[in-house]
Motif scaffolding. Structure first.
Motif, PDB file in Angstrom:
ATOM      1  N   TYR A  70       0.550  -1.171   0.320  1.00 24.23           N
ATOM      2  CA  TYR A  70       0.679   0.039  -0.237  1.00 24.23           C
ATOM      3  C   TYR A  70       1.039   1.074  -0.100  1.00 24.23           C
ATOM      4  O   TYR A  70       0.074   2.541  -0.362  1.00 24.23           O
ATOM      5  CB  TYR A  70      -0.973   0.027   1.344  1.00 24.23           C
ATOM      6  N   GLY A  71       2.133   1.829   0.712  1.00 24.08           N
ATOM      7  CA  GLY A  71       2.829   2.437   0.941  1.00 24.08           C
ATOM      8  C   GLY A  71       2.055   3.515   1.513  1.00 24.08           C
ATOM      9  O   GLY A  71       2.147   4.473   1.359  1.00 24.08           O
ATOM     10  N   THR A  72       1.075   2.914   2.519  1.00 24.84           N
ATOM     11  CA  THR A  72       0.964   4.230   3.490  1.00 24.84           C
ATOM     12  C   THR A  72       1.230   4.514   4.723  1.00 24.84           C
ATOM     13  O   THR A  72       2.789   3.558   5.233  1.00 24.84           O
ATOM     14  CB  THR A  72      -0.579   3.388   4.467  1.00 24.84           C
ATOM     15  N   ASP A 131      10.254   5.882  -5.736  1.00 28.24           N
ATOM     16  CA  ASP A 131      10.300   6.215  -4.984  1.00 28.24           C
ATOM     17  C   ASP A 131      11.641   5.838  -5.010  1.00 28.24           C
ATOM     18  O   ASP A 131      11.512   4.375  -4.942  1.00 28.24           O
ATOM     19  CB  ASP A 131       9.864   5.212  -3.353  1.00 28.24           C
ATOM     20  N   THR A 136       9.855   1.753  -5.920  1.00 30.50           N
ATOM     21  CA  THR A 136       8.271   1.524  -6.148  1.00 30.50           C
ATOM     22  C   THR A 136       8.256   2.527  -6.614  1.00 30.50           C
ATOM     23  O   THR A 136       8.344   4.354  -6.189  1.00 30.50           O
ATOM     24  CB  THR A 136       7.716   0.770  -4.775  1.00 30.50           C
ATOM     25  N   HIS A 138       3.813   4.511  -6.421  1.00 26.03           N
ATOM     26  CA  HIS A 138       2.641   5.049  -6.439  1.00 26.03           C
ATOM     27  C   HIS A 138       1.462   5.697  -7.262  1.00 26.03           C
ATOM     28  O   HIS A 138       2.347   7.301  -7.976  1.00 26.03           O
ATOM     29  CB  HIS A 138       2.189   5.102  -5.042  1.00 26.03           C
ATOM     30  N   TYR A 139       0.506   5.441  -7.353  1.00 20.75           N
ATOM     31  CA  TYR A 139      -0.303   6.640  -8.213  1.00 20.75           C
ATOM     32  C   TYR A 139      -0.956   7.388  -7.290  1.00 20.75           C
ATOM     33  O   TYR A 139      -2.432   5.750  -6.820  1.00 20.75           O
ATOM     34  CB  TYR A 139      -1.048   6.474  -9.705  1.00 20.75           C
ATOM     35  N   GLY A 141      -1.252   7.384  -4.276  1.00 19.33           N
ATOM     36  CA  GLY A 141      -0.952   6.646  -2.607  1.00 19.33           C
ATOM     37  C   GLY A 141      -1.327   5.221  -3.167  1.00 19.33           C
ATOM     38  O   GLY A 141      -1.123   4.010  -2.279  1.00 19.33           O
ATOM     39  N   LYS A 142      -1.451   4.129  -4.721  1.00 13.74           N
ATOM     40  CA  LYS A 142      -1.573   3.391  -4.685  1.00 13.74           C
ATOM     41  C   LYS A 142      -0.324   2.530  -5.385  1.00 13.74           C
ATOM     42  O   LYS A 142      -0.040   2.766  -6.271  1.00 13.74           O
ATOM     43  CB  LYS A 142      -2.643   2.509  -5.381  1.00 13.74           C
ATOM     44  N   ASN A 143      -0.323   1.331  -4.691  1.00 15.87           N
ATOM     45  CA  ASN A 143       0.738   1.059  -5.303  1.00 15.87           C
ATOM     46  C   ASN A 143       1.148   0.294  -6.614  1.00 15.87           C
ATOM     47  O   ASN A 143      -0.057  -0.238  -6.907  1.00 15.87           O
ATOM     48  CB  ASN A 143       1.699  -0.412  -4.447  1.00 15.87           C
ATOM     49  N   LYS A 145       2.918  -1.635  -8.895  1.00 21.38           N
ATOM     50  CA  LYS A 145       3.139  -3.050  -8.483  1.00 21.38           C
ATOM     51  C   LYS A 145       4.342  -3.221 -10.104  1.00 21.38           C
ATOM     52  O   LYS A 145       3.643  -4.091 -10.187  1.00 21.38           O
ATOM     53  CB  LYS A 145       1.934  -3.799  -8.081  1.00 21.38           C
TER      54      LYS A 145
END
Length: 217
Positions: A70-72, A131, A136, A138-139, A141-143, A145
């Motif tokens: 998630y990258g939260t 990152d 990784t 994210h868009y 907040g969504k990874n 993958k």
């Protein structure tokens, strides 16, 4: 803002939950790691506050799951104050480490700081975040993958917005000097990358290569 609170001690959990609710947060409570992972799968969580010594799946494993899926942002809240545990947490991309007992007011300030920083980062990148430390992307907040090759390809294009990169340049960005096959391998990587990107941002330049269209982040 939705907060995940993983804490197995009922009294501490209830007190912190009340303070968070009074501040205006929606709090999802978990008393073990399995419950926390289940909540993450079902709810949109903006920040996780994780105790480490909890039943079933410990907080560090939950932290690793969060980073991978998630990258939260996450704060570790624990009685463990040894240096090695803290280093392990930060190496697993914890955003902060708070040792119990801790004032609920201080914890809320740390939550506020991290959420503000996270929001600012998202605004600056307009949704797409790369990152480099963890390879990784994210868009919102969504990874995404991405495989390592896909990430390195995206990074090369992203860092050269609106510039046309030849296939040979992209091959070097991914493999350096360790690839000796056809340069058409880049076409396959681009095809797979486009499937994962929620943006139409990679443009084909016929006979030359590709470029990232910088105005569509």
């Amino acid at each position: 803002m939705n907060i995940l609170l993983l804490e197995d001690e009922k009294t501490i959990r209830e007190v912190l939950c009340e303070y968070m609710k009074m501040t205006g947060y929606t709090v999802f409570q978990a008393e073990d790691g399995e419950q926390a992972i289940d909540i993450l799968a079902k709810e949109s969580i903006d920040l996780a506050v994780l105790d480490i010594m909890v039943p079933k799946i410990d907080g560090l494993q939950v932290l690793e799951h969060i980073h991978r899926r998630y990258g939260t942002p996450a704060i570790m809240l624990t009685a463990l104050d040894d240096e090695q545990t803290q280093l392990t947490a930060f190496n697993t991309y914890a955003d902060d480490y708070v040792v119990k007992p801790c004032s609920p007011i201080i914890l809320l300030k740390r939550i506020e700081t991290i959420l503000r920083r996270s929001k600012k980062s998202g605004e600056q990148s307009q949704g797409l975040v790369l990152d480099k430390g963890s390879y990784t992307a994210h868009y919102k907040g969504k990874n995404l993958k991405l495989t390592l090759s896909e990430y390195l390809l995206l990074e090369a294009l992203y860092n050269n917005k609106d510039k046309v990169l030849k296939r040979e340049q992209l091959i070097y960005a991914i493999y350096e000097n360790d690839y000796f096959g056809s340069d058409r391998v880049i076409d396959s990587h681009v095809k797979n990358l486009r499937k994962k990107l929620p943006l139409d941002c990679i443009q084909t330049v016929s006979g030359i290569g590709y470029r990232f269209q910088g105005g569509v982040e």
